[in-house]
Scaffold this motif. Sequence first.
Motif, short mmCIF file in Angstrom:
data_model
loop_
_atom_site.label_atom_id
_atom_site.label_comp_id
_atom_site.label_asym_id
_atom_site.label_seq_id
_atom_site.Cartn_x
_atom_site.Cartn_y
_atom_site.Cartn_z
N THR A 53 0.82 -1.20 0.00
CA THR A 53 0.00 0.00 0.00
C THR A 53 0.86 1.26 0.00
OG1 THR A 53 -1.67 -1.19 1.29
CG2 THR A 53 -1.87 1.19 1.21
N TYR A 54 0.42 2.24 -0.77
CA TYR A 54 1.04 3.57 -0.79
C TYR A 54 0.46 4.38 0.38
CZ TYR A 54 1.53 8.46 -2.39
OH TYR A 54 1.77 9.82 -2.47
N LEU A 55 1.31 4.84 1.29
CA LEU A 55 0.84 5.58 2.46
C LEU A 55 0.17 6.90 2.10
CD1 LEU A 55 3.65 5.19 5.18
CD2 LEU A 55 1.21 4.71 5.48
N GLY A 56 0.74 7.60 1.13
CA GLY A 56 0.23 8.91 0.76
C GLY A 56 1.37 9.93 0.81
N LYS A 57 1.03 11.17 0.47
CA LYS A 57 2.07 12.20 0.40
C LYS A 57 2.56 12.59 1.79
CE LYS A 57 3.31 16.49 -1.90
NZ LYS A 57 2.93 17.48 -2.91
N ARG A 58 1.66 12.68 2.74
CA ARG A 58 2.04 13.07 4.10
C ARG A 58 0.94 12.70 5.06
NH1 ARG A 58 -1.56 17.15 4.49
NH2 ARG A 58 -1.74 18.69 2.82
N GLY A 59 1.27 12.59 6.34
CA GLY A 59 0.24 12.30 7.33
C GLY A 59 0.80 11.59 8.55
N VAL A 60 -0.13 11.07 9.38
CA VAL A 60 0.22 10.28 10.56
C VAL A 60 -0.59 9.00 10.49
CG1 VAL A 60 0.27 10.16 13.07
CG2 VAL A 60 0.69 12.34 11.92
N TYR A 61 0.08 7.86 10.52
CA TYR A 61 -0.58 6.57 10.45
C TYR A 61 -0.44 5.88 11.81
CZ TYR A 61 -1.91 1.94 8.68
OH TYR A 61 -2.53 0.74 8.47
N THR A 62 -1.57 5.57 12.44
CA THR A 62 -1.56 4.92 13.75
C THR A 62 -1.94 3.46 13.61
OG1 THR A 62 -2.21 7.01 14.81
CG2 THR A 62 -2.46 5.00 16.11
N LEU A 63 -1.04 2.59 14.04
CA LEU A 63 -1.30 1.16 13.95
C LEU A 63 -2.32 0.74 15.01
CD1 LEU A 63 2.34 -0.22 13.52
CD2 LEU A 63 0.77 0.61 11.78
#
Length: 524
Positions: free
Chosen positions: A94-104
């Motif tokens: 999966t492509y995370l995206g350009k920017r952000g915060v990913y919480t598992l």
Amino acid sequence: MDVNNKILIVGDVRGRFKQLFSRVEQVNKKAGPFEILCCVGDFFGAEKQNEELIAYKNGFKHITVPTYILGPNKEEDKKYYEDLSDGEICTNLTYLGKRGVYTLSSGVKIAYLSGVEAAASSGPKCSEHEFTKADVQAVRNSCLIAKNCGTDYRGVDVLLTSQWPYGMQEEQNSKASKLISFLCREIKPRYHFCAINGVYYECPPFRMPKDDTTQFELCTRFISLADVGNANKAKYIYALSLKPVDKARLLDLVQKTTNEIECPFIGLKMDGVINQNETSESRQYFYDMDSSGNRKRRSETDKRDKRPRIMHIDQDNCWFCLSSEKVEKHLIIAVGERFYLALAKGPINSHHVLILSTQHIPCAAQLSSEDWEELLKFKNALRKLFQSLGQVACFTERHYKTSHLIIDVIGFEEGYAWKIKHSFEDKAEEFNLEFETLPALTSPKMLPEVGPYFLAELPDDTALITRQMKHFPLHFARDVFCSENLLNCDEKVNWKDCLLDNEEEKANVVEFRKRFAPFDFTDD
């Protein structure tokens, strides 16, 4: 106790998918299971090399660990990210995206920023493989707005970028970014991973200076990873085992090591990149919410208005006034004329209760003599209850960032009585707080007439008090109670992590009410 969470990070893949996923499968079998694999740097390579991914897209080969990648760093790689449905390239990729915060799901917070810094000449518009100051500020604000409160920001677990921050071997690294240096300093990651330089480099840990977002000097470890399958056999894969920053012991986050170096971002000149009033040394970047739920900057009028805000309380809307419809009545254990006893919301254990005023009174210092007398009755009744259980009681009050009098009560085994004061003192040293010792409290006049304070009444009838409330940690009492020296359950410091369902709460209330009945003066 929560177990540590395992994640993997790799450097530039550049189309060597077969070698990468084969290696990840081996590592996962040997040291896993790993929750996630994150890729920094260039994921795609030359056209011919990228053909290795076809077998995974067609399902002939499988990716064993969920893999997330950053976006392109070059104009020619944009085509690989087009027309993706929800960022999915294939199963488990999966492509995370350009920017952000990913919480598992485990609570691990991963901040990420794709691409390379846009040239100043490009203005507000930039290519898909570039980022601007606005992108960096968006990541920063996403991290800060998700913190538990305004004074206890603990950083994020991981920051992923492809480009290096300026300040780390910049003489050898012409592609370093001052915007990434700013981002790293602002969000204070425990680990910062990057790539695209083709080298493995890990420097000693360094501490970010404290600022308006936190009183803590938090530690960061910077790691650059080499290319997958590089000829020099430099390290390209890194395994992490960590507890989420919001669940970790504060001592683990602030405790210094012997090999630390000075933060490379202190004194870094940001002229033309970031203005002074956009850093955490100023509060001017914080956001309000408009009626639609969108963040917006405070108006100039708001910035000029420095008068302290007076909190106006409507008892009908107070969560704790007994007459309010918002009170959770099923938590109530006993009701007196001026105070009531209730099970704590998100309790540390089944004997964790609260004494609350029935009417709206902000703190014990403002109680009348009649109020004080009934409060003492509740305290003495609870002391007798805990004594019958072979325990001692500790009472705490935080008159800071709360508008209603709440006294926290919890019991400890009698053998731990002497440890309680020492635990408060140890935790106070950790937070740079100073406590004054008072004799047994006999009147509200012994408490500060004005201003906030924190009070702890100990089993030996003495009390500890501090008025040093700037940046006071809201979970301080729970930090002490849950510490290794006392209940040894640091995963319960945040009450939100201890919430019970309605039926469990009711069962605990019934059980506590039975135990309290022989000492309950409210039935007289």
